[in-house]
Design a protein around this motif. Structure first.
Motif, PDB file in Angstrom:
ATOM      1  N   THR A  34       1.968  11.678   4.711  1.00  0.00           N
ATOM      2  CA  THR A  34       2.723  11.033   5.785  1.00  0.00           C
ATOM      3  C   THR A  34       4.063  11.700   6.037  1.00  0.00           C
ATOM      4  O   THR A  34       4.507  11.789   7.178  1.00  0.00           O
ATOM      5  CB  THR A  34       2.957   9.549   5.452  1.00  0.00           C
ATOM      6  OG1 THR A  34       1.774   9.040   4.867  1.00  0.00           O
ATOM      7  CG2 THR A  34       3.278   8.766   6.686  1.00  0.00           C
TER       8      THR A  34
ATOM      9  N   THR B 270      -5.477   2.748   7.663  1.00  0.00           N
ATOM     10  CA  THR B 270      -4.845   3.750   6.806  1.00  0.00           C
ATOM     11  C   THR B 270      -5.301   5.158   7.163  1.00  0.00           C
ATOM     12  O   THR B 270      -4.485   6.073   7.214  1.00  0.00           O
ATOM     13  CB  THR B 270      -5.177   3.459   5.340  1.00  0.00           C
ATOM     14  OG1 THR B 270      -6.585   3.283   5.220  1.00  0.00           O
ATOM     15  CG2 THR B 270      -4.476   2.217   4.856  1.00  0.00           C
ATOM     16  N   SER B 271      -6.609   5.329   7.414  1.00  0.00           N
ATOM     17  CA  SER B 271      -7.063   6.702   7.657  1.00  0.00           C
ATOM     18  C   SER B 271      -6.550   7.193   9.007  1.00  0.00           C
ATOM     19  O   SER B 271      -6.358   8.393   9.200  1.00  0.00           O
ATOM     20  CB  SER B 271      -8.586   6.809   7.562  1.00  0.00           C
ATOM     21  OG  SER B 271      -9.227   6.195   8.639  1.00  0.00           O
TER      22      SER B 271
ATOM     23  N   THR C 277     -11.439  -1.298   8.746  1.00  0.00           N
ATOM     24  CA  THR C 277     -10.801  -1.751   7.511  1.00  0.00           C
ATOM     25  C   THR C 277     -11.577  -2.917   6.902  1.00  0.00           C
ATOM     26  O   THR C 277     -11.835  -2.941   5.695  1.00  0.00           O
ATOM     27  CB  THR C 277      -9.352  -2.189   7.798  1.00  0.00           C
ATOM     28  OG1 THR C 277      -8.655  -1.082   8.365  1.00  0.00           O
ATOM     29  CG2 THR C 277      -8.648  -2.638   6.540  1.00  0.00           C
TER      30      THR C 277
ATOM     31  N   GLY D  24       1.089   0.732  10.812  1.00  0.00           N
ATOM     32  CA  GLY D  24       1.625   0.446   9.483  1.00  0.00           C
ATOM     33  C   GLY D  24       2.150  -0.970   9.378  1.00  0.00           C
ATOM     34  O   GLY D  24       1.961  -1.650   8.359  1.00  0.00           O
TER      35      GLY D  24
ATOM     36  N   ILE E  19       0.634   4.032   1.425  1.00  0.00           N
ATOM     37  CA  ILE E  19       0.879   4.729   2.680  1.00  0.00           C
ATOM     38  C   ILE E  19       2.077   4.134   3.430  1.00  0.00           C
ATOM     39  O   ILE E  19       2.767   4.833   4.175  1.00  0.00           O
ATOM     40  CB  ILE E  19      -0.382   4.727   3.576  1.00  0.00           C
ATOM     41  CG1 ILE E  19      -0.215   5.736   4.705  1.00  0.00           C
ATOM     42  CG2 ILE E  19      -0.700   3.352   4.137  1.00  0.00           C
ATOM     43  CD1 ILE E  19      -1.462   6.372   5.151  1.00  0.00           C
TER      44      ILE E  19
ATOM     45  N   PRO F 185       0.827  -1.205   0.000  1.00  0.00           N
ATOM     46  CA  PRO F 185       0.000   0.000   0.000  1.00  0.00           C
ATOM     47  C   PRO F 185       0.865   1.261   0.000  1.00  0.00           C
ATOM     48  O   PRO F 185       1.932   1.280   0.633  1.00  0.00           O
ATOM     49  CB  PRO F 185      -0.793  -0.096   1.302  1.00  0.00           C
ATOM     50  CG  PRO F 185      -0.714  -1.499   1.734  1.00  0.00           C
ATOM     51  CD  PRO F 185       0.536  -2.069   1.162  1.00  0.00           C
TER      52      PRO F 185
ATOM     53  N   ALA G 265      -1.532   9.910  -0.149  1.00  0.00           N
ATOM     54  CA  ALA G 265      -1.242   9.376   1.184  1.00  0.00           C
ATOM     55  C   ALA G 265       0.239   9.452   1.567  1.00  0.00           C
ATOM     56  O   ALA G 265       0.552   9.951   2.650  1.00  0.00           O
ATOM     57  CB  ALA G 265      -1.758   7.941   1.277  1.00  0.00           C
TER      58      ALA G 265
ATOM     59  N   LEU H 163      -0.737  -3.261   8.968  1.00  0.00           N
ATOM     60  CA  LEU H 163      -1.231  -3.169   7.593  1.00  0.00           C
ATOM     61  C   LEU H 163      -0.334  -3.950   6.636  1.00  0.00           C
ATOM     62  O   LEU H 163      -0.811  -4.719   5.785  1.00  0.00           O
ATOM     63  CB  LEU H 163      -1.272  -1.691   7.191  1.00  0.00           C
ATOM     64  CG  LEU H 163      -1.736  -1.371   5.790  1.00  0.00           C
ATOM     65  CD1 LEU H 163      -3.200  -1.708   5.647  1.00  0.00           C
ATOM     66  CD2 LEU H 163      -1.508   0.095   5.474  1.00  0.00           C
TER      67      LEU H 163
ATOM     68  N   GLY I 294      -5.454  -1.638   1.715  1.00  0.00           N
ATOM     69  CA  GLY I 294      -4.417  -0.607   1.734  1.00  0.00           C
ATOM     70  C   GLY I 294      -4.896   0.750   1.251  1.00  0.00           C
ATOM     71  O   GLY I 294      -4.153   1.719   1.333  1.00  0.00           O
ATOM     72  N   GLU I 295      -6.137   0.831   0.746  1.00  0.00           N
ATOM     73  CA  GLU I 295      -6.620   2.091   0.193  1.00  0.00           C
ATOM     74  C   GLU I 295      -6.786   3.136   1.305  1.00  0.00           C
ATOM     75  O   GLU I 295      -7.293   2.841   2.375  1.00  0.00           O
ATOM     76  CB  GLU I 295      -7.946   1.841  -0.531  1.00  0.00           C
ATOM     77  CG  GLU I 295      -8.654   3.072  -1.005  1.00  0.00           C
ATOM     78  CD  GLU I 295      -7.734   4.079  -1.632  1.00  0.00           C
ATOM     79  OE1 GLU I 295      -6.877   3.687  -2.441  1.00  0.00           O
ATOM     80  OE2 GLU I 295      -7.855   5.267  -1.305  1.00  0.00           O
ATOM     81  N   THR I 296      -6.334   4.346   1.024  1.00  0.00           N
ATOM     82  CA  THR I 296      -6.248   5.344   2.081  1.00  0.00           C
ATOM     83  C   THR I 296      -7.184   6.526   1.905  1.00  0.00           C
ATOM     84  O   THR I 296      -8.003   6.836   2.771  1.00  0.00           O
ATOM     85  CB  THR I 296      -4.806   5.879   2.179  1.00  0.00           C
ATOM     86  OG1 THR I 296      -3.924   4.779   2.228  1.00  0.00           O
ATOM     87  CG2 THR I 296      -4.637   6.736   3.398  1.00  0.00           C
TER      88      THR I 296
END
Lengths: 306, 317
Positions: free
Chosen positions: A224, B267-268, B97, B292, A127, A125, A220, B295, B240-242
């Motif tokens: 960060t 993520t958010s 999520t 993280g 992020i 991902p 994203a 995730l 993983g979409e944010t």
């Protein structure tokens, strides 16, 4: 008579089968149209919403507390500069890695690890890349929330795209080209430099453009690394007012998607309109880049005949 | 033989006196080696990236887990890292999520699969040529734009049908996320179906099957593992979409399985913390690395399963 009944039965079965075929084809088309419709509604909504704001002033003013005066100058300049850094880092690294894996790499465990790793990275991902950048670029290397940090982060993010595109383009070149070049006494590098790279350039270029189109819309990872959202100045011009040639890479910045996110998350409706206008510009930029890549691929595929 | 004639001999001479031609060759070899080494280093950057990701996430997480017990992290039902009464229950973020991903997949898997079947088995070459770039374009739209779309178009639209829906909800974020994932699912599924050998289809047609029967009873079963791989990669995208969830799902932590509620995802939460001004090394700063790492572990597991499945179906033919 019995014979006729049987034929009628068969005809009925065929008709039923065909009906289902048509039904499914219709469902398939509806699903496709659904995708197309989403694109249209999305672009249309933003275009209509932001139409009033899309004037020259919008492109030449800084963000402001008053929605009607706010513009995207610092955002689009920031986006362009970040893309510059990204391209400078991702293009040589990605093309070099692709050439190595296709032309040089021996079939051994090191190569296997690199290949598996690239496939895996492509699915990490975005992020998480932001967290990597926060730990390494921002604090370990001390780049801070600068254009350099953002550009390098996005470069790592699109590296798999560039590598895969390079490899595919190189793989399409027939082996006879390599053999011909080497038979004339060229070394491996000369073969790569004067034959492989020029012939695969269209495919590589397509991959680079698609990668940059992806990078320009990424939000994203840039949030960060702590990019500011309110920037009412431009990075220093090189060699003006005592600034060095590369001072701009260390400057704080904002980019289009961050500006849009900032406006989207404000409650006032006037800012939402700005967000629509910024989104429209952003979508036009990415769609333009994607369209260029698709056109390039289509055109060049037609021209090359081995 | 004199000394002179040795140096003239272009095929080389005694040690120490190398002919110009050989010297040129040696230089060329040396340069070739150098270039190969350089290209190898470029390829190795991708491995360094992975190592960097693991290093950063693990290093900061270790410090985090010196403050917070792993058991609490995995079982606590509250997530209030920035309050005085701090609780660190990752389940809260995982629930958000999971719900948003489930909604997304409820859209992306059926629509993506139908599009893939249609493009691979029904569509004419011309339709395919037009449709595939359009899908690619859909996949190339920045996610922040999808977030805006969810907040400004989809939520008001849904509120007409479901008046009690709040302004931020997992439902509208998930639906839009689903639309975003459709191209990934459809393109990978279509690849899997096209890899099914023509002879299987021809056999079925020869037995009098219709197109739909061939598609559903021959091609789809033969491409099952490829389809499964595409779904798994779709799930990993959704997890993983944010930006869509950050914009449209609200950012308050909420242990819920109801898509009609607002909630934060892993993520958010990271975005929310990064937007604030947390000092480097503070516990709030460390939580985003722990989040993280969670995730990354989830998506990595999914990716490994997906890759394994794809490999399996490739070996089939």
């Amino acid at each position: 008579m019995v014979q006729q009944d049987k034929t009628a039965d068969i005809h009925a079965v065929i008709r039923r089968g065909k009906r289902w075929d048509y039904l499914f084809a219709a469902i398939g088309l509806i699903c496709l149209a659904f995708g197309l419709l989403t694109v249209l509604v999305l672009v249309g909504k933003m275009g209509l919403e932001g139409l009033d704001r899309l004037s020259l002033d919008f492109f030449t003013s800084y963000p402001s507390r008053r929605a009607a005066n706010a513009g995207i100058l610092s955002a689009w300049v920031g986006s362009v500069l970040v893309m510059l850094v990204t391209a400078f880092a991702a293009v040589p690294l990605g093309v070099g890695a692709g050439v190595y894996l296709e032309e040089y790499a021996k079939k051994n465990w090191v190569t296997d690890i690199i290949e598996i790793n690239i496939t895996n990275l492509a699915a990490v991902p975005s992020i998480v890349y932001g967290l990597l950048a926060l730990g390494i670029f921002v604090y370990q290397f001390g780049f801070g929330g600068s254009i350099l940090s953002a550009g390098l982060t996005l470069a790592l993010l699109i590296l798999p795209i560039v590598i895969v595109a390079t490899r595919e383009a190189i793989r399409a070149i027939p082996g006879a080209m390599r053999e011909g070049s080497m038979a004339l006494g060229a070394t491996k590098w000369q073969t790569v430099r004067y034959h492989i790279l020029p012939y695969s350039m269209p495919g590589i270029l397509t991959g680079i453009i698609i990668g940059l189109a992806r990078a320009i819309g990424e939000t994203a990872p840039i949030i960060t690394i702590g990019a500011l959202t309110f920037i009412a100045f431009l990075p220093p011009l090189p060699l003006v007012e005592g600034a060095g040639l590369f001072d701009w890479v260390m400057s704080p910045f904002t980019v289009m998607p961050i500006q849009m996110f900032n406006w989207t998350s404000r409650p006032e409706e006037a800012f939402q309109i700005n967000a629509g206008a910024a989104g429209f510009v952003l979508v036009v930029m990415t769609l333009g880049m994607n369209a260029l890549a698709i056109w390039l691929r289509y055109r060049l595929r037609k021209n090359i005949k081995w | 033989m004199t000394e002179n004639s040795v140096t003239d001999n272009s095929w080389g001479g005694p040690a120490g006196r190398v002919s110009p031609r050989l010297a040129k060759n040696a230089l060329r070899n040396w340069r070739e080696r150098l270039i190969e080494g350089l290209l190898f280093c470029m390829a190795a950057v991708s491995v360094l990236t992975t190592l960097g990701i693991v290093y950063v996430l693990v290093k900061e997480s270790i410090i985090f887990f010196q403050h917070v017990r792993i058991v609490d992290f995995l079982t606590d039902t509250r997530w209030t890292p920035l309050f005085d009464d701090a609780h660190y229950g990752i389940l809260v973020l995982i629930s958000g999520t999971l719900v948003s991903s489930a909604v997304a997949l409820a859209v992306a898997i059926p629509v993506g699969t139908i599009i893939a079947i249609y493009l691979s088995e029904f569509a004419t070459a011309r339709v395919r040529e037009v449709a595939k770039p359009i899908l690619e374009v859909l996949g190339g739209i920045p996610t922040i734009v999808f977030g805006y779309f969810a907040l400004m178009v989809v939520t008001p639209l849904l509120q007409r049908v479901l008046p009690e829906l709040p302004g931020f909800s997992l439902l509208s974020a998930g639906l839009v996320m689903g639309v975003m994932i459709v191209p990934y699912v459809s393109s990978l599924s279509e690849d899997a179906m096209r890899a099914v050998p023509m002879s299987l289809r021809e056999g079925a047609y020869a037995m009098g099957s219709t197109r739909l029967q061939v598609a559903l009873k021959v091609v789809v079963p033969a491409a099952t593992s490829g389809l499964a791989a595409s779904y798994i990669l779709g799930i990993s995208r959704a997890v993983g979409e944010t930006m869509i969830v950050a914009v449209a799902a609200g950012m308050q932590p909420n242990l819920t399985f109801n898509p009609m509620e607002p909630a934060a995802t892993i993520t958010s939460f990271i975005v929310q913390v990064a937007l604030g001004d947390l000092p480097h090394g503070s516990i709030g700063y460390l939580t985003i690395f722990a989040a993280g790492l969670t995730l990354l572990l989830i998506t990595l597991t999914l990716n490994v399963i997906g890759l394994w499945m794809r490999k399996k179906y490739r070996e089939h033919y």
